[in-house]
Scaffold this active site. Structure first.
Site, PDB file in Angstrom:
ATOM      1  N   ASP A  30       0.849  -1.040  -0.048  1.00 13.16           N
ATOM      2  CA  ASP A  30      -0.637  -0.051   0.628  1.00 13.16           C
ATOM      3  C   ASP A  30       0.764   1.446   0.195  1.00 13.16           C
ATOM      4  OD1 ASP A  30      -2.360  -1.885   0.148  1.00 13.16           O
ATOM      5  OD2 ASP A  30      -2.232  -1.815   2.412  1.00 13.16           O
TER       6      ASP A  30
ATOM      7  N   GLY B  23      -4.686  -4.146  -4.185  1.00 13.48           N
ATOM      8  CA  GLY B  23      -5.084  -2.975  -3.956  1.00 13.48           C
ATOM      9  C   GLY B  23      -4.320  -2.324  -4.423  1.00 13.48           C
ATOM     10  N   HIS B  24      -4.630  -1.087  -5.863  1.00 17.15           N
ATOM     11  CA  HIS B  24      -4.238  -0.373  -6.841  1.00 17.15           C
ATOM     12  C   HIS B  24      -4.705   0.684  -6.810  1.00 17.15           C
ATOM     13  CE1 HIS B  24      -0.437  -3.210  -8.033  1.00 17.15           C
ATOM     14  NE2 HIS B  24      -0.053  -2.243  -6.457  1.00 17.15           N
TER      15      HIS B  24
ATOM     16  N   GLN C  96       1.857  -6.099  -4.069  1.00 20.67           N
ATOM     17  CA  GLN C  96       2.164  -5.952  -1.487  1.00 20.67           C
ATOM     18  C   GLN C  96       3.947  -5.615  -1.601  1.00 20.67           C
ATOM     19  OE1 GLN C  96       0.841  -9.724  -3.265  1.00 20.67           O
ATOM     20  NE2 GLN C  96      -0.412  -8.781  -3.025  1.00 20.67           N
TER      21      GLN C  96
ATOM     22  N   LYS D 265       2.288   2.131  -4.578  1.00 19.64           N
ATOM     23  CA  LYS D 265       2.738   1.431  -6.442  1.00 19.64           C
ATOM     24  C   LYS D 265       1.896   2.015  -7.092  1.00 19.64           C
ATOM     25  CE  LYS D 265       3.789  -2.106  -4.567  1.00 19.64           C
ATOM     26  NZ  LYS D 265       2.494  -2.197  -3.217  1.00 19.64           N
TER      27      LYS D 265
ATOM     28  N   THR E   3       2.664 -12.668   2.805  1.00 24.55           N
ATOM     29  CA  THR E   3       2.116 -12.672   1.855  1.00 24.55           C
ATOM     30  C   THR E   3       3.063 -14.072   1.159  1.00 24.55           C
ATOM     31  OG1 THR E   3       0.892 -12.773  -0.384  1.00 24.55           O
ATOM     32  CG2 THR E   3       2.865 -11.452  -0.409  1.00 24.55           C
TER      33      THR E   3
HETATM   34  P1  IMP Z   1      -2.655 -12.896   1.590  1.00 21.11           P
HETATM   35  O1  IMP Z   1      -1.631 -12.204   0.222  1.00 21.11           O
HETATM   36  O2  IMP Z   1      -4.075 -13.098   1.376  1.00 21.11           O
HETATM   37  O3  IMP Z   1      -2.062 -14.521   1.921  1.00 21.11           O
HETATM   38  O4  IMP Z   1      -2.228 -12.067   2.919  1.00 21.11           O
HETATM   39  C1  IMP Z   1      -1.100 -12.491   3.804  1.00 21.11           C
HETATM   40  C2  IMP Z   1      -0.720 -10.989   3.994  1.00 21.11           C
HETATM   41  O5  IMP Z   1      -0.857 -10.413   3.531  1.00 21.11           O
HETATM   42  C3  IMP Z   1      -1.675 -10.120   4.855  1.00 21.11           C
HETATM   43  O6  IMP Z   1      -1.094  -9.679   5.843  1.00 21.11           O
HETATM   44  C4  IMP Z   1      -2.825  -8.820   3.763  1.00 21.11           C
HETATM   45  O7  IMP Z   1      -2.740  -7.913   5.074  1.00 21.11           O
HETATM   46  C5  IMP Z   1      -1.176  -8.767   3.294  1.00 21.11           C
HETATM   47  N1  IMP Z   1      -1.517  -8.205   1.698  1.00 21.11           N
HETATM   48  C6  IMP Z   1      -1.984  -8.707   0.647  1.00 21.11           C
HETATM   49  N2  IMP Z   1      -2.592  -8.386  -0.161  1.00 21.11           N
HETATM   50  C7  IMP Z   1      -1.936  -7.345   0.163  1.00 21.11           C
HETATM   51  C8  IMP Z   1      -2.421  -5.789   0.104  1.00 21.11           C
HETATM   52  O8  IMP Z   1      -2.045  -5.493  -1.538  1.00 21.11           O
HETATM   53  N3  IMP Z   1      -1.357  -4.485   0.562  1.00 21.11           N
HETATM   54  C9  IMP Z   1      -0.976  -4.845   2.138  1.00 21.11           C
HETATM   55  N4  IMP Z   1      -1.505  -5.832   2.681  1.00 21.11           N
HETATM   56  C10 IMP Z   1      -1.683  -6.620   2.377  1.00 21.11           C
END
Ligand code: IMP
Length: 428
Positions: free
Chosen positions: A13, A40-41, A221, A16, A236
């Site tokens: 976040d 989420g961009h 991420q 990017k 992740t």
């Molecule tokens: P997952 O990617 O859904 O498996 O989540 C694993 C970790 O990555 C968690 O802490 C999520 O909140 C974090 N995460 C996944 N995608 C994003 C993103 O786009 N922004 C911020 N955190 C993310």
């Protein structure tokens, strides 16, 4: 020709999407290399806001071609929905987006498994998009790739095999034949839709590179969520770091000419896990509201903290960052004083580096230096010299401490609200 990797230098976040969109003006191709629709961009373009999850931010830039690379995990339903959303808003996608035949697909049972684990008491705060279970299948060599998804007969066999492997866990959700039926509900239309975009993207990118194209590789991420280098296990399931770009896009390391790290002027994180400079109280609430710090994918309020130099040094090291972008400097306006973490204390020990062990990551106490802060509206600044003196001093002090030039400063969501200090050095 240049190939630039844009990475998140914190926990995601960082902004990017906006930076990729901004730099996309000087790119021919934008490639997403890992993650899935957990990302989420947010991009503001022509006064309109776009929330992209899966498709590279380059899609909003006419003339730029886009790739979803081998290392991405693709939920076919999310893929279809996002393209339809873009087309509804008159963005032309056909002929400008190529989906790797080697990318793995996220199917409904991956989402069930993710949710089950999150709600089963040992969750880490995932987005529940099925990302982890899909990458697990990939590593276990039972994953289903786009090429398999396009072949109905193979898909049926593979789905049945995988449902058997996961039967014990999935039995808690619903009967396996119902889950199988969900996979195939509306499948033929989705199959035909995906087939229009599916391609051997490694070959396409290689041909583009040989013709001298400029390639921008976009991570999802952030570095601290990297499976190998982040705050494991609160990470992740892929590699957002720059090395992941080569693996996930299928380009060799010698192709990369620069690595742009993107950091906020403070820090945020969503989900559970270590966050040494996290703060609560009035300043955190202020930054959350002014900075609209709520997840684009899940709407969760983001955790807020001060800038953390040891954490950023770790990100610079693991990515080989050649230049930095600092975003949301405008959000810090009105905060007095501004603190920056310059090191940690662990018991009686002082540390300059971000620790690798999970216990230490949770237990370190930040050592802060304070800056006087600044006020005023930064959003109209277009040159570095337009910024209040306090804001300039803050950015320059961070740059000096990190030893990497901050070439871009972002002071708002729109493309115009971007200060470029030196264009020539961006692409390496
Ligand atoms: P997952 O990617 O859904 O498996 O989540 C694993 C970790 O990555 C968690 O802490 C999520 O909140 C974090 N995460 C996944 N995608 C994003 C993103 O786009 N922004 C911020 N955190 C993310």
């Amino acid at each position: 020709m240049p190939a630039l990797v844009v990475v998140g230098a914190q926990w995601g976040d960082e902004g990017k999407g906006k930076i990729v969109h901004f730099l996309g003006r000087s790119a021919d191709w934008v490639v997403r290399y890992q993650g899935g629709d957990n990302a989420g961009h947010t991009v503001v373009f022509d006064e309109q806001k776009y929330a992209l999850h899966l498709i590279p931010s380059g899609i909003l830039q006419t003339g730029v071609k886009n790739v979803i690379g081998d290392g991405v995990v693709v939920n076919p339903r999310a893929f279809v929905d996002e393209i339809k959303m873009l087309e509804k808003r008159r963005i032309k996608v056909r002929g400008r987006l190529f989906l790797s035949l080697a990318a793995h697909v996220i199917l409904p049972y991956h989402v069930y498994l993710d949710t089950l684990r999150e709600e089963g008491g040992r969750g880490i705060g995932t987005t529940k998009k099925g990302i982890g279970p899909c990458y697990e299948d990939k590593v276990a060599r039972i994953g289903i790739r786009v090429a398999d998804y396009l072949d109905a007969a193979s898909l049926r066999v593979l789905v049945r095999q995988n449902l058997k492997v996961r039967a014990a866990e999935l039995a808690k959700v619903k009967p396996l034949d119902e889950i199988e039926a969900e996979v195939f509900d509306g499948y033929e239309a989705r199959r035909r839709f995906l087939a229009r975009y599916a391609a051997d993207t490694g070959l396409i990118l290689d041909a583009a590179r040989r013709k001298g194209a400029r390639i921008l590789l976009e991570s999802a991420q952030g570095s601290m969520l990297d499976l190998d280098h982040g705050t494991y296990p609160f990470v992740t399931s892929s590699n957002p770091v720059a090395g992941g770009a080569c693996v996930g896009a299928g380009v060799g390391p010698t192709t990369i000419t620069g690595v742009m790290g993107v950091t906020k002027a403070y820090t945020t994180r969503v989900g559970l896990g270590p966050f040494p400079t996290e703060i609560e109280g009035a300043v955190a609430r202020y930054l959350r509201e002014v900075g609209k710090e709520y997840g684009v994918t899940t709407g969760r309020p983001r955790r807020i903290g001060w800038l953390d130099l040891p954490q950023l040094r770790a990100a610079i090291r693991m990515n080989g960052v050649t230049a930095l972008t600092m975003t949301k400097l405008d959000t810090l306006s009105g905060v007095h004083p501004i603190k920056v973490c310059v090191g940690y204390k662990l018991g009686k020990k002082r540390m300059a580096q971000f620790p690798p062990a999970r216990r230490a990551q949770l237990d370190v106490e930040p050592i802060y230096e304070s800056f006087p802060g600044f006020s005023g509206d930064l959003m109209a600044a277009r040159k570095f010299s337009d910024l209040p003196l306090g804001a300039r001093r803050y950015a320059l002090a961070v740059e000096k401490a990190l030893g990497v030039p901050i070439l871009i400063v972002s002071v708002g969501q729109s493309r115009e609200q971007t200060i470029v200090r030196d264009t020539r050095r961006i692409w390496g």
